[in-house]
Design a protein around this motif. Structure first.
Motif, PDB file in Angstrom:
ATOM      1  N   THR A  74       0.854  -1.192   0.000  1.00 10.57           N
ATOM      2  CA  THR A  74       0.000   0.000   0.000  1.00 10.57           C
ATOM      3  C   THR A  74       0.890   1.242   0.000  1.00 10.57           C
ATOM      4  OG1 THR A  74      -1.838  -1.083   1.141  1.00 10.57           O
ATOM      5  CG2 THR A  74      -1.717   1.320   1.294  1.00 10.57           C
ATOM      6  N   ASP A  78      -1.276   6.595   1.535  1.00  9.96           N
ATOM      7  CA  ASP A  78      -2.648   6.110   1.753  1.00  9.96           C
ATOM      8  C   ASP A  78      -2.744   5.156   2.940  1.00  9.96           C
ATOM      9  OD1 ASP A  78      -3.479   7.521  -0.479  1.00  9.96           O
ATOM     10  OD2 ASP A  78      -3.147   5.839  -1.842  1.00  9.96           O
ATOM     11  N   GLU A  82      -6.158   4.362   5.353  1.00 14.20           N
ATOM     12  CA  GLU A  82      -6.838   3.073   5.265  1.00 14.20           C
ATOM     13  C   GLU A  82      -6.736   2.301   6.580  1.00 14.20           C
ATOM     14  OE1 GLU A  82      -7.369  -0.859   2.500  1.00 14.20           O
ATOM     15  OE2 GLU A  82      -5.484   0.245   2.357  1.00 14.20           O
ATOM     16  N   ARG A  85      -9.450   3.510   8.813  1.00 16.43           N
ATOM     17  CA  ARG A  85     -10.766   2.998   8.415  1.00 16.43           C
ATOM     18  C   ARG A  85     -10.904   1.515   8.758  1.00 16.43           C
ATOM     19  NH1 ARG A  85     -13.000   5.520   2.800  1.00 16.43           N
ATOM     20  NH2 ARG A  85     -12.428   7.688   3.135  1.00 16.43           N
ATOM     21  N   LYS A 101      -7.362   4.184  -3.637  1.00 10.34           N
ATOM     22  CA  LYS A 101      -6.045   4.133  -3.004  1.00 10.34           C
ATOM     23  C   LYS A 101      -4.995   3.771  -4.049  1.00 10.34           C
ATOM     24  CE  LYS A 101      -4.644   0.564  -0.739  1.00 10.34           C
ATOM     25  NZ  LYS A 101      -4.433  -0.483   0.266  1.00 10.34           N
TER      26      LYS A 101
END
Length: 481
Positions: A74, A78, A82, A85, A101
């Motif tokens: 990732t 981002d 994330e 979340r 993303k």
């Protein structure tokens, strides 16, 4: 001896077992063959399963992904959002979330993805597993960015073209006035040098306005049917001289290349500008390749630039093996005054002018580059129809010997109107001046202005030049009031 047997009807059990296997097979096919990437993870056990599509999106094989943490690929920018979340979802704050993303492909490239994450819970509310759906939207993002960039360049082009047009009028007045002053000064006047320097400075500024007008697509072009192979052959020796001995220049003309309609001088300017940029990008030498080709762009072709219509084009590619440029640089490459060179080493108008010339010719420029990978510019020009009529040529203005005729001069810029009127009167003409079309009609109606031999107008409100001419012609056919 008696044998006792027990018979149990397992028909329903068999039917349910078969149905379960069919359902599992359907799910496996859906999971493995889906067009969207899928992954099943467990908060306690990590990644449980991934499908083939997500392996394609990220560039890893199935076993590699099952061993890796999703935070590994990732994008760092981002990851924080994330993670927040994901943790909020596990804590019961939501059942899932969706977001765009960036992933890091195995080869290091950025992959843009739209993800949807769903949390599946047991009866007691604990998390059983998490399902993630991943859709690759890299191409969509590229097209959207290309569209935004094209719209931005169009807006800047209109702004720059308008400013350059007005500035050109001012420079015309300056140059004209200096010529009048020089003509009035006695021979050997010490003021002549100062006035000449003013004129030369204004002329240099006019060169910049011509570049800006080309970027804004308001520069007049001498259009003709061109063979791009012939254009390259004509400037090959110049290109080799500019590139120097350390650079290998390769010309690769396509056989049967279709003709285009363009300004030969301007296309030569485009090629030479790109060649000089390539030379600067290869300070220790390298290879410059100029190649032509015929291409047909299909409406459904994903490689077709979004702002380029489908159709047949002749393409001129200019490639170098230089240092290359980052995406951050190429995204601004055609903007006026943007330059990667040091202060005093360039105006930042070279490539923006090339962009304007090609766009005014109905074409398109694309660029492919990367640090250490060199740069390739591709110039797309529409193929010319074989029977296309020769376009009107712009004629150089002849010298004015002077005369006694009456000229109606219609010009909105007061300084330019006064200067032009002064020049025309000096060579003997009678000049009537008007600031716009309405005033021009009023001047014609005044006593003593029955005869007008020529109307000189660039086009001022509320009439176009042709409409103004028609109105004046109608007045000339009427008795003077």
């Amino acid at each position: 001896i008696r044998h006792v047997g027990i018979v149990t009807d397992i028909t329903e059990h068999k039917r349910l077992d078969d149905a379960r296997r069919e359902s599992e097979e359907r799910f496996r096919n859906f999971f493995d063959l889906g067009l969207i990437g899928m992954a099943i993870t467990s908060p306690s056990k990590g990644c449980l399963e991934v499908n083939d599509r997500i392996c394609e999106i990220l560039g890893y094989d199935r076993q590699e992904l099952l061993r890796m943490s999703w935070g590994t690929f990732t994008h760092a920018d981002d990851l924080i959002e994330e993670t927040a979340r994901f943790d909020r979802m596990l804590a019961g704050g939501s059942d899932g979330y969706s977001m765009d993303k960036r992933y890091l492909h195995k080869n290091g490239q950025i992959v843009y993805a739209a993800i949807s994450v769903k949390c599946v819970r047991r009866a007691d509310g604990s998390v059983d597993y998490v399902l993630a759906l991943v859709q690759d939207i890299t191409e969509r993002k590229r097209l959207a960015a290309q569209l935004v960039q094209s719209q931005k360049l169009e807006t800047v082009g209109r702004l720059v073209g308008g400013i350059a047009h007005e500035f050109n009028s001012i420079l015309t007045t300056i140059v004209g006035r200096t010529e009048l002053v020089l003509g009035a000064l006695p021979p050997g006047s010490p003021m002549s040098k100062n006035v000449t320097e003013i004129s030369q400075a204004a002329t240099r500024a006019a060169t910049l306005t011509r570049q800006l007008l080309a970027y804004g697509r308001k520069q007049m072009l001498r259009l003709e049917r061109l063979d791009l192979n012939a254009v390259l052959a004509g400037i090959e020796s110049t290109v080799r001289h500019v590139m120097g001995r350390n650079t290998d220049v390769r010309i690769v003309p396509a056989a049967g290349l279709s003709a285009v309609t363009a300004d030969a001088g301007q296309i030569e300017h485009v090629v030479m500008n790109m060649a000089m940029n390539a030379r600067d990008a290869m300070p220790h030498g390298g290879t410059l390749t100029l190649e032509t080709a015929n291409v047909a762009l299909d409406p459904e072709d994903p490689s077709r630039p979004s702002d380029l219509k489908a159709g047949a084009y002749a393409v001129l590619a200019v490639s170098d093996t230089g240092t290359g440029m980052s995406d951050a640089v190429t995204s601004h490459l055609f903007e006026p005054f943007f330059t990667t060179k040091g202060v005093g080493q360039g105006t930042g108008l070279g490539l923006s002018t090339c962009y304007g010339i090609v766009r005014q010719s109905g074409g398109h420029i694309s660029v492919e580059s990367g640090p250490g990978r060199g740069t390739t510019f591709r110039i797309y020009l529409p193929q010319s129809e074989p029977q296309t009529a020769a376009p009107a040529q712009r004629l150089d203005p002849p010298g004015l010997p002077g005369g006694t005729e009456t000229i109606l001069l219609v010009e909105s810029d007061p300084a330019l109107r006064e200067m032009a009127g002064t020049v025309l009167r000096r060579v003997g003409y009678t000049v009537l001046e008007a600031a716009d079309g309405a005033e021009a009609l009023s001047v014609r109606r005044q006593p003593g202005n029955e005869r007008i031999d020529l109307v000189f107008s660039e086009g001022v409100k509320p009439f176009t030049p042709s409409a103004l001419a028609q109105r004046l012609r109608a007045l000339l056919d009427q008795p003077h009031a």
